[in-house]
Write a protein that holds these residues in place. Sequence first.
Motif, PDB file in Angstrom:
ATOM      1  N   GLU A   1       9.675 -15.233   1.299  1.00 21.77           N
ATOM      2  CA  GLU A   1      10.086 -15.400  -0.092  1.00 21.77           C
ATOM      3  C   GLU A   1       9.285 -14.511  -1.035  1.00 21.77           C
ATOM      4  N   GLU A   2       8.111 -14.089  -0.626  1.00 23.35           N
ATOM      5  CA  GLU A   2       7.331 -13.215  -1.495  1.00 23.35           C
ATOM      6  C   GLU A   2       8.043 -11.886  -1.729  1.00 23.35           C
ATOM      7  N   TYR A   3       8.953 -11.506  -0.841  1.00 19.99           N
ATOM      8  CA  TYR A   3       9.697 -10.259  -0.986  1.00 19.99           C
ATOM      9  C   TYR A   3      10.977 -10.440  -1.808  1.00 19.99           C
ATOM     10  N   ALA A   4      11.391 -11.685  -2.000  1.00 20.52           N
ATOM     11  CA  ALA A   4      12.674 -11.975  -2.657  1.00 20.52           C
ATOM     12  C   ALA A   4      12.805 -11.354  -4.049  1.00 20.52           C
ATOM     13  N   PRO A   5      11.821 -11.485  -4.933  1.00 17.89           N
ATOM     14  CA  PRO A   5      11.999 -10.881  -6.262  1.00 17.89           C
ATOM     15  C   PRO A   5      12.187  -9.361  -6.204  1.00 17.89           C
ATOM     16  N   TRP A   6      11.437  -8.699  -5.343  1.00 17.86           N
ATOM     17  CA  TRP A   6      11.560  -7.243  -5.218  1.00 17.86           C
ATOM     18  C   TRP A   6      12.923  -6.883  -4.647  1.00 17.86           C
ATOM     19  N   LEU A   7      13.359  -7.620  -3.610  1.00 16.34           N
ATOM     20  CA  LEU A   7      14.658  -7.338  -3.006  1.00 16.34           C
ATOM     21  C   LEU A   7      15.799  -7.614  -3.983  1.00 16.34           C
ATOM     22  N   GLU A   8      15.674  -8.656  -4.765  1.00 18.20           N
ATOM     23  CA  GLU A   8      16.723  -8.944  -5.744  1.00 18.20           C
ATOM     24  C   GLU A   8      16.836  -7.800  -6.756  1.00 18.20           C
ATOM     25  N   GLU A   9      15.703  -7.284  -7.170  1.00 21.57           N
ATOM     26  CA  GLU A   9      15.685  -6.160  -8.112  1.00 21.57           C
ATOM     27  C   GLU A   9      16.267  -4.890  -7.486  1.00 21.57           C
ATOM     28  N   HIS A  10      16.125  -4.763  -6.187  1.00 21.12           N
ATOM     29  CA  HIS A  10      16.603  -3.585  -5.458  1.00 21.12           C
ATOM     30  C   HIS A  10      17.756  -3.955  -4.519  1.00 21.12           C
ATOM     31  N   ALA A  11      18.576  -4.915  -4.926  1.00 27.32           N
ATOM     32  CA  ALA A  11      19.658  -5.418  -4.073  1.00 27.32           C
ATOM     33  C   ALA A  11      20.652  -4.322  -3.703  1.00 27.32           C
ATOM     34  N   ASP A  12      20.835  -3.337  -4.580  1.00 27.24           N
ATOM     35  CA  ASP A  12      21.779  -2.271  -4.258  1.00 27.24           C
ATOM     36  C   ASP A  12      21.287  -1.443  -3.073  1.00 27.24           C
ATOM     37  N   SER A  13      20.039  -1.004  -3.119  1.00 27.37           N
ATOM     38  CA  SER A  13      19.483  -0.216  -2.010  1.00 27.37           C
ATOM     39  C   SER A  13      19.384  -1.044  -0.738  1.00 27.37           C
TER      40      SER A  13
ATOM     41  N   SER B   1       0.796  -1.229   0.000  1.00 26.31           N
ATOM     42  CA  SER B   1       0.000   0.000   0.000  1.00 26.31           C
ATOM     43  C   SER B   1       0.831   1.283   0.000  1.00 26.31           C
ATOM     44  N   THR B   2       2.078   1.190   0.382  1.00 22.44           N
ATOM     45  CA  THR B   2       2.873   2.420   0.501  1.00 22.44           C
ATOM     46  C   THR B   2       3.354   2.929  -0.851  1.00 22.44           C
ATOM     47  N   SER B   3       3.489   4.234  -0.935  1.00 17.60           N
ATOM     48  CA  SER B   3       4.064   4.836  -2.141  1.00 17.60           C
ATOM     49  C   SER B   3       5.510   5.256  -1.888  1.00 17.60           C
ATOM     50  N   SER B   4       5.959   5.106  -0.661  1.00 18.43           N
ATOM     51  CA  SER B   4       7.319   5.485  -0.289  1.00 18.43           C
ATOM     52  C   SER B   4       8.277   4.317  -0.538  1.00 18.43           C
ATOM     53  N   GLU B   5       9.296   4.557  -1.350  1.00 21.54           N
ATOM     54  CA  GLU B   5      10.287   3.510  -1.619  1.00 21.54           C
ATOM     55  C   GLU B   5      11.081   3.155  -0.364  1.00 21.54           C
ATOM     56  N   ALA B   6      11.341   4.140   0.496  1.00 27.20           N
ATOM     57  CA  ALA B   6      12.080   3.870   1.733  1.00 27.20           C
ATOM     58  C   ALA B   6      11.278   2.941   2.643  1.00 27.20           C
ATOM     59  N   VAL B   7       9.977   3.180   2.749  1.00 22.05           N
ATOM     60  CA  VAL B   7       9.121   2.310   3.567  1.00 22.05           C
ATOM     61  C   VAL B   7       9.044   0.923   2.933  1.00 22.05           C
ATOM     62  N   ARG B   8       8.840   0.875   1.631  1.00 19.37           N
ATOM     63  CA  ARG B   8       8.749  -0.420   0.939  1.00 19.37           C
ATOM     64  C   ARG B   8      10.033  -1.234   1.146  1.00 19.37           C
ATOM     65  N   LEU B   9      11.173  -0.571   1.049  1.00 15.42           N
ATOM     66  CA  LEU B   9      12.458  -1.246   1.236  1.00 15.42           C
ATOM     67  C   LEU B   9      12.593  -1.783   2.657  1.00 15.42           C
ATOM     68  N   ALA B  10      12.282  -0.954   3.635  1.00 14.02           N
ATOM     69  CA  ALA B  10      12.384  -1.378   5.038  1.00 14.02           C
ATOM     70  C   ALA B  10      11.435  -2.534   5.334  1.00 14.02           C
ATOM     71  N   VAL B  11      10.220  -2.442   4.838  1.00 14.43           N
ATOM     72  CA  VAL B  11       9.224  -3.498   5.075  1.00 14.43           C
ATOM     73  C   VAL B  11       9.635  -4.786   4.367  1.00 14.43           C
ATOM     74  N   ALA B  12      10.137  -4.682   3.146  1.00 18.63           N
ATOM     75  CA  ALA B  12      10.562  -5.869   2.406  1.00 18.63           C
ATOM     76  C   ALA B  12      11.710  -6.575   3.136  1.00 18.63           C
ATOM     77  N   LEU B  13      12.667  -5.804   3.623  1.00 17.73           N
ATOM     78  CA  LEU B  13      13.771  -6.412   4.366  1.00 17.73           C
ATOM     79  C   LEU B  13      13.270  -7.095   5.629  1.00 17.73           C
ATOM     80  N   ARG B  14      12.427  -6.387   6.373  1.00 15.94           N
ATOM     81  CA  ARG B  14      11.909  -6.968   7.621  1.00 15.94           C
ATOM     82  C   ARG B  14      11.071  -8.206   7.336  1.00 15.94           C
ATOM     83  N   GLY B  15      10.184  -8.114   6.362  1.00 18.80           N
ATOM     84  CA  GLY B  15       9.337  -9.255   6.030  1.00 18.80           C
ATOM     85  C   GLY B  15      10.127 -10.441   5.514  1.00 18.80           C
ATOM     86  N   PHE B  16      11.133 -10.188   4.713  1.00 19.13           N
ATOM     87  CA  PHE B  16      11.959 -11.254   4.142  1.00 19.13           C
ATOM     88  C   PHE B  16      12.684 -12.036   5.229  1.00 19.13           C
ATOM     89  N   PHE B  17      13.237 -11.331   6.197  1.00 17.22           N
ATOM     90  CA  PHE B  17      14.010 -12.002   7.236  1.00 17.22           C
ATOM     91  C   PHE B  17      13.194 -12.404   8.454  1.00 17.22           C
TER      92      PHE B  17
END
Length: 133
Positions: free
Chosen positions: A56-68, A34-50
């Motif tokens: 694993e649902e976050y893995a494709p997004w995190l792989e695409e944004h592995a640098d950030s 639901s968020t439009s903030s990339e910083a929030v999406r990144l933080a949530v994806a990292l937290r959810g992934f680990f």
Amino acid sequence: MWDDSQSDAARIYRTIEASAAEQEPEKLRRKFHSTSSEAVRLAVALRGFFLTDDGEEYAPWLEEHADSAGEVLVELGDREKLTEFERRGWLDEKLTEQLLRLAIEQRRSGMTVWLLRLKEQKYGFPDRDFQLW
């Protein structure tokens, strides 16, 4: 309370990590979508992934944004989580070098040593000649 040198995503990650209410997988999932903030999406994806078994649902997004994501993990000093990125093949030579520079800039000595060892093992130092004769 906040480290001014940390990115928004790193600060948001720490906030999510500290909030018991934000530990529920469904709440993280809703926030991620639901968020439009990339910083929030990144933080949530990292937290959810680990955090979750179904991270694993976050893995494709995190792989695409592995640098950030890698930059946030360096800022947080979390070698264990960065090791998972490396295990999955998300840390190529260019990203490893980028994260190494960041670790040096931020004076993260443990992270710097780990990234130097990783670089040596996987890619070596072809641009350096240490031959004495």
